[in-house]
Design a protein around this motif. Structure first.
Motif, PDB file in Angstrom:
ATOM      1  N   GLN A   1       0.826  -1.215   0.000  1.00  0.00           N
ATOM      2  CA  GLN A   1       0.000   0.000   0.000  1.00  0.00           C
ATOM      3  C   GLN A   1       0.858   1.262   0.000  1.00  0.00           C
ATOM      4  O   GLN A   1       0.577   2.208  -0.740  1.00  0.00           O
ATOM      5  CB  GLN A   1      -0.924   0.016   1.224  1.00  0.00           C
ATOM      6  CG  GLN A   1      -2.209  -0.759   0.994  1.00  0.00           C
ATOM      7  CD  GLN A   1      -3.149  -0.599   2.174  1.00  0.00           C
ATOM      8  OE1 GLN A   1      -2.764  -0.858   3.307  1.00  0.00           O
ATOM      9  NE2 GLN A   1      -4.360  -0.148   1.913  1.00  0.00           N
ATOM     10  N   ASN A   2       1.919   1.261   0.827  1.00  0.00           N
ATOM     11  CA  ASN A   2       2.823   2.419   0.843  1.00  0.00           C
ATOM     12  C   ASN A   2       3.448   2.650  -0.521  1.00  0.00           C
ATOM     13  O   ASN A   2       3.600   3.780  -0.975  1.00  0.00           O
ATOM     14  CB  ASN A   2       3.961   2.218   1.858  1.00  0.00           C
ATOM     15  CG  ASN A   2       3.456   2.365   3.284  1.00  0.00           C
ATOM     16  OD1 ASN A   2       2.414   2.968   3.500  1.00  0.00           O
ATOM     17  ND2 ASN A   2       4.182   1.806   4.227  1.00  0.00           N
ATOM     18  N   ARG A   3       3.817   1.515  -1.173  1.00  0.00           N
ATOM     19  CA  ARG A   3       4.438   1.639  -2.489  1.00  0.00           C
ATOM     20  C   ARG A   3       3.477   2.319  -3.463  1.00  0.00           C
ATOM     21  O   ARG A   3       3.852   3.198  -4.224  1.00  0.00           O
ATOM     22  CB  ARG A   3       4.844   0.243  -2.986  1.00  0.00           C
ATOM     23  CG  ARG A   3       5.631   0.276  -4.268  1.00  0.00           C
ATOM     24  CD  ARG A   3       6.303  -1.046  -4.574  1.00  0.00           C
ATOM     25  NE  ARG A   3       5.335  -2.081  -4.860  1.00  0.00           N
ATOM     26  CZ  ARG A   3       5.232  -3.214  -4.173  1.00  0.00           C
ATOM     27  NH1 ARG A   3       6.025  -3.454  -3.165  1.00  0.00           N
ATOM     28  NH2 ARG A   3       4.326  -4.113  -4.491  1.00  0.00           N
ATOM     29  N   LYS A   4       2.190   1.905  -3.403  1.00  0.00           N
ATOM     30  CA  LYS A   4       1.178   2.479  -4.310  1.00  0.00           C
ATOM     31  C   LYS A   4       1.006   3.973  -4.043  1.00  0.00           C
ATOM     32  O   LYS A   4       0.872   4.769  -4.972  1.00  0.00           O
ATOM     33  CB  LYS A   4      -0.170   1.763  -4.113  1.00  0.00           C
ATOM     34  CG  LYS A   4      -0.162   0.282  -4.438  1.00  0.00           C
ATOM     35  CD  LYS A   4       0.062   0.038  -5.903  1.00  0.00           C
ATOM     36  CE  LYS A   4       0.992  -1.146  -6.068  1.00  0.00           C
ATOM     37  NZ  LYS A   4       1.468  -1.357  -7.417  1.00  0.00           N
ATOM     38  N   ALA A   5       1.007   4.359  -2.768  1.00  0.00           N
ATOM     39  CA  ALA A   5       0.859   5.774  -2.417  1.00  0.00           C
ATOM     40  C   ALA A   5       2.068   6.570  -2.917  1.00  0.00           C
ATOM     41  O   ALA A   5       1.926   7.649  -3.493  1.00  0.00           O
ATOM     42  CB  ALA A   5       0.695   5.918  -0.904  1.00  0.00           C
TER      43      ALA A   5
END
Ligand code: FMN
Length: 342
Positions: A5-9
């Motif tokens: 999720q952090n990567r996507k953000a």
């Protein structure tokens, strides 16, 4: 999954705020020019951009390329993109759905089908995940979530090299792709992420059972640059900088694949920035023209900005048809209106 999720953000933030495009390597389309027709002898109003791809009708040969999902902001963007895709009857892909398998509660950030019942809609997964516990069942789950018309498997070896915990075991992947293609009830599309698919590699992928190719060539968003921006260690930052302009220009991918495979469903993407680029890619033999970053920028702004972008793209492609004397995309493709400049 928090990591995913952090990567996507990070990807959304970096793509919206930083300079992430290729600098020295281009999409290759600047090497072509349409022969202007001073007397088209058609009524511009009679021009139709209608296209069929994988059995579905589109009102224009445009694709909103695979981008995002899995976070709240990503959900807003996907729902805006789906609204505009449905309104104009163009195709759309969502970003990698790996995050949904890891964290089912983010499914709604991808689930755009109810909002876009008629569109050609593509599910998405990194092909390399087939070497990391993803098989037929999970792929089917990913397709079902969207009621997708096809599954895009993206190939991103360079991106994975620059990610801090990238998945770099690509061994024997072609066999696994072949097994998946044989069993999955929807077509599989092989796509790069901005470094291109050569004619030789397209041949292997098609022999493995892939139905269509999206070249996603060089010249637009550079994933080496994006990952370099967020890489934690200096070595990977530097790798990303060194390889920022690596890849096969989109125009070269299209011409080499089309020369070998006159009939294969073919998507041009990677650095297309306006309808004139899109029209050149179609005249070179692509069936659809895909764009990612331009749609992301508009979606981050507003729904109105998205509608304006699609209307501009349609007007630009229509103008190419008019000023080359063609009424349909099919006519344009057979018109020989595009000249190579060298
Ligand atoms: N491609 C994928 O196949 N899966 C993805 O999850 C994915 N995520 C992306 C996220 C963002 C924010 C952007 C801008 C692109 C992403 N891409 C992904 C790559 C695009 O689909 C496209 O191939 C690439 O950006 C080149 O097109 P462009 O020059 O028009 O941006």
């Amino acid at each position: 999954s928090a990591q995913t999720q952090n990567r996507k953000a990070d990807h959304l933030r970096i793509c919206l705020d930083e300079d992430v495009q290729f600098h020295t390597n281009t999409n290759g389309l600047e090497r072509y020019r349409f022969t202007h027709c001073c007397l088209p002898e058609i009524d511009r109003q009679d021009i139709s951009l209608t296209t069929t791809f994988l059995g579905k009708q589109l009102s224009a040969p445009l694709l909103i390329s695979s981008m995002t999902g899995g976070t709240e902001q990503a959900g807003i963007i996907n729902h805006r993109l789906a609204e505009v895709a449905q309104h104009y009857k163009i195709a759309m892909g969502v970003g990698s759905q790996r995050v949904v398998v890891e964290k089912p509660q983010v499914a709604s950030t991808f689930a755009v089908r109810s909002q876009a019942p008629d569109i050609l809609l593509f599910a998405n997964l990194g092909a390399v995940q087939l070497n990391y516990d993803y098989g037929l069942e999970r792929c089917q789950q990913i397709v079902d979530l969207l009621a997708a018309d096809a599954l895009i498997l993206h190939l991103n070896p360079l991106q994975e090299c620059i990610q801090t915990t990238g998945d770099t075991n690509f061994a024997y992947l072609l066999d696994k792709i072949a097994t998946l293609c044989a069993k999955l009830p929807v077509p599989v599309i092989a796509k790069e992420v901005g470094n291109g698919i050569s004619g030789v590699m397209a041949e292997k992928l098609l022999a493995a059972g892939v139905t269509a190719i999206d070249v996603a060539g060089a010249g637009g968003t550079s994933w080496a640059k994006v990952e370099s921006e967020r890489a934690e260690n200096p070595l990977q930052r530097r790798l990303g900088t060194t390889f920022a302009d690596w890849g096969l220009p989109t125009a070269e991918c299209i011409t080499s694949i089309r020369a070998k495979f006159p009939q294969v469903p073919l998507i041009a993407s990677g650095g297309l920035r306006h309808g004139l680029d899109a029209a050149k890619a179609l005249a070179l033999g692509a069936d659809l023209a895909g764009m990612a970053l331009p749609f992301l920028q508009a979606a981050a702004e507003s729904e109105a900005a998205l509608h304006e972008l699609v209307e501009v793209l349609i007007a630009e492609i229509t103008t190419v048809l008019f000023c080359t004397g063609n009424t349909t995309i099919e006519q344009l493709k057979h018109s020989r209106a595009l000249q190579s400049l060298k």
